[in-house]
Design a protein around this motif. Structure first.
Motif, PDB file in Angstrom:
ATOM      1  N   GLU A   2      -1.647   3.959 -48.400  1.00 38.05           N
ATOM      2  CA  GLU A   2      -0.866   4.578 -47.330  1.00 38.05           C
ATOM      3  C   GLU A   2       0.112   3.596 -46.700  1.00 38.05           C
ATOM      4  O   GLU A   2       1.029   3.996 -46.000  1.00 38.05           O
ATOM      5  CB  GLU A   2      -1.778   5.167 -46.266  1.00 38.05           C
ATOM      6  N   LYS A   3      -0.025   2.302 -46.955  1.00 40.88           N
ATOM      7  CA  LYS A   3       0.872   1.290 -46.394  1.00 40.88           C
ATOM      8  C   LYS A   3       1.950   0.880 -47.400  1.00 40.88           C
ATOM      9  O   LYS A   3       2.733  -0.020 -47.133  1.00 40.88           O
ATOM     10  CB  LYS A   3       0.073   0.062 -45.965  1.00 40.88           C
ATOM     11  N   HIS A   4       2.004   1.529 -48.564  1.00 43.79           N
ATOM     12  CA  HIS A   4       2.974   1.193 -49.600  1.00 43.79           C
ATOM     13  C   HIS A   4       4.400   1.247 -49.048  1.00 43.79           C
ATOM     14  O   HIS A   4       4.749   2.146 -48.293  1.00 43.79           O
ATOM     15  CB  HIS A   4       2.844   2.147 -50.783  1.00 43.79           C
ATOM     16  N   GLY A   5       5.193   0.269 -49.428  1.00 45.94           N
ATOM     17  CA  GLY A   5       6.587   0.242 -49.005  1.00 45.94           C
ATOM     18  C   GLY A   5       6.832  -0.434 -47.678  1.00 45.94           C
ATOM     19  O   GLY A   5       7.964  -0.576 -47.254  1.00 45.94           O
ATOM     20  N   ARG A   6       5.787  -0.876 -47.013  1.00 49.28           N
ATOM     21  CA  ARG A   6       5.950  -1.528 -45.704  1.00 49.28           C
ATOM     22  C   ARG A   6       6.048  -3.046 -45.827  1.00 49.28           C
ATOM     23  O   ARG A   6       6.143  -3.742 -44.831  1.00 49.28           O
ATOM     24  CB  ARG A   6       4.790  -1.154 -44.782  1.00 49.28           C
ATOM     25  N   HIS A   7       5.969  -3.565 -47.045  1.00 53.14           N
ATOM     26  CA  HIS A   7       6.118  -4.998 -47.317  1.00 53.14           C
ATOM     27  C   HIS A   7       5.109  -5.846 -46.539  1.00 53.14           C
ATOM     28  O   HIS A   7       5.461  -6.849 -45.936  1.00 53.14           O
ATOM     29  CB  HIS A   7       7.549  -5.458 -47.052  1.00 53.14           C
ATOM     30  N   LEU A   8       3.849  -5.403 -46.545  1.00 47.95           N
ATOM     31  CA  LEU A   8       2.791  -6.124 -45.832  1.00 47.95           C
ATOM     32  C   LEU A   8       2.131  -7.193 -46.693  1.00 47.95           C
ATOM     33  O   LEU A   8       1.298  -7.938 -46.206  1.00 47.95           O
ATOM     34  CB  LEU A   8       1.730  -5.141 -45.335  1.00 47.95           C
ATOM     35  N   GLY A   9       2.483  -7.272 -47.963  1.00 51.10           N
ATOM     36  CA  GLY A   9       1.863  -8.250 -48.840  1.00 51.10           C
ATOM     37  C   GLY A   9       0.429  -7.909 -49.168  1.00 51.10           C
ATOM     38  O   GLY A   9      -0.435  -8.772 -49.148  1.00 51.10           O
ATOM     39  N   PHE A  38      -5.012  11.241 -48.400  1.00 55.73           N
ATOM     40  CA  PHE A  38      -3.563  11.094 -48.432  1.00 55.73           C
ATOM     41  C   PHE A  38      -2.817  12.415 -48.591  1.00 55.73           C
ATOM     42  O   PHE A  38      -1.602  12.439 -48.683  1.00 55.73           O
ATOM     43  CB  PHE A  38      -3.160  10.126 -49.543  1.00 55.73           C
ATOM     44  N   GLY A  39      -3.555  13.518 -48.678  1.00 54.68           N
ATOM     45  CA  GLY A  39      -2.917  14.817 -48.754  1.00 54.68           C
ATOM     46  C   GLY A  39      -2.455  15.251 -50.126  1.00 54.68           C
ATOM     47  O   GLY A  39      -1.915  16.339 -50.291  1.00 54.68           O
ATOM     48  N   GLY A  40      -2.616  14.423 -51.120  1.00 56.82           N
ATOM     49  CA  GLY A  40      -2.210  14.782 -52.473  1.00 56.82           C
ATOM     50  C   GLY A  40      -2.502  13.651 -53.438  1.00 56.82           C
ATOM     51  O   GLY A  40      -2.867  12.537 -53.036  1.00 56.82           O
TER      52      GLY A  40
END
Length: 92
Positions: A2-9, A38-40
């Motif tokens: 769910e945190k994908h794309g937030r560049h959290l490493g 995640f709804g899907g």
């Protein structure tokens, strides 16, 4: 996920990576898990190279902070290693 794309490493070490792939192969339970959390269904794109930047334990802490139970001895085994990235990317 769910945190994908937030560049959290975020990412896991080799041992957790094996477990994740085992879970994905159990498609009935994996599909239900994805739907519930995640709804899907979440697609999986295999990563092929591991970087060694120490992000494994940070990932475990964020997962725990999201309400999931962490098997700390399992995560600590690869705690000094790192996470998978696909060739040509700097996914951290």
């Amino acid at each position: 996920m769910e945190k994908h794309g937030r560049h959290l490493g975020l990412g896991c070490g080799p041992l957790i990576d094996i477990a994740v792939h085992g879970f994905i192969l159990d498609t009935v339970n994996y599909r239900e898990f994805c739907r519930r959390h995640f709804g899907g269904f979440l697609e999986h794109v295999p990563e092929i190279e591991f970087k060694y930047d120490g992000s494994v334990m940070k990932t475990a802490q964020i997962i725990e902070g999201s309400g999931f139970r962490i098997d700390w001895p399992l995560w600590e085994r690869d705690g000094a290693t790192c996470t998978p990235c696909y060739h040509g990317s700097d996914c951290h």
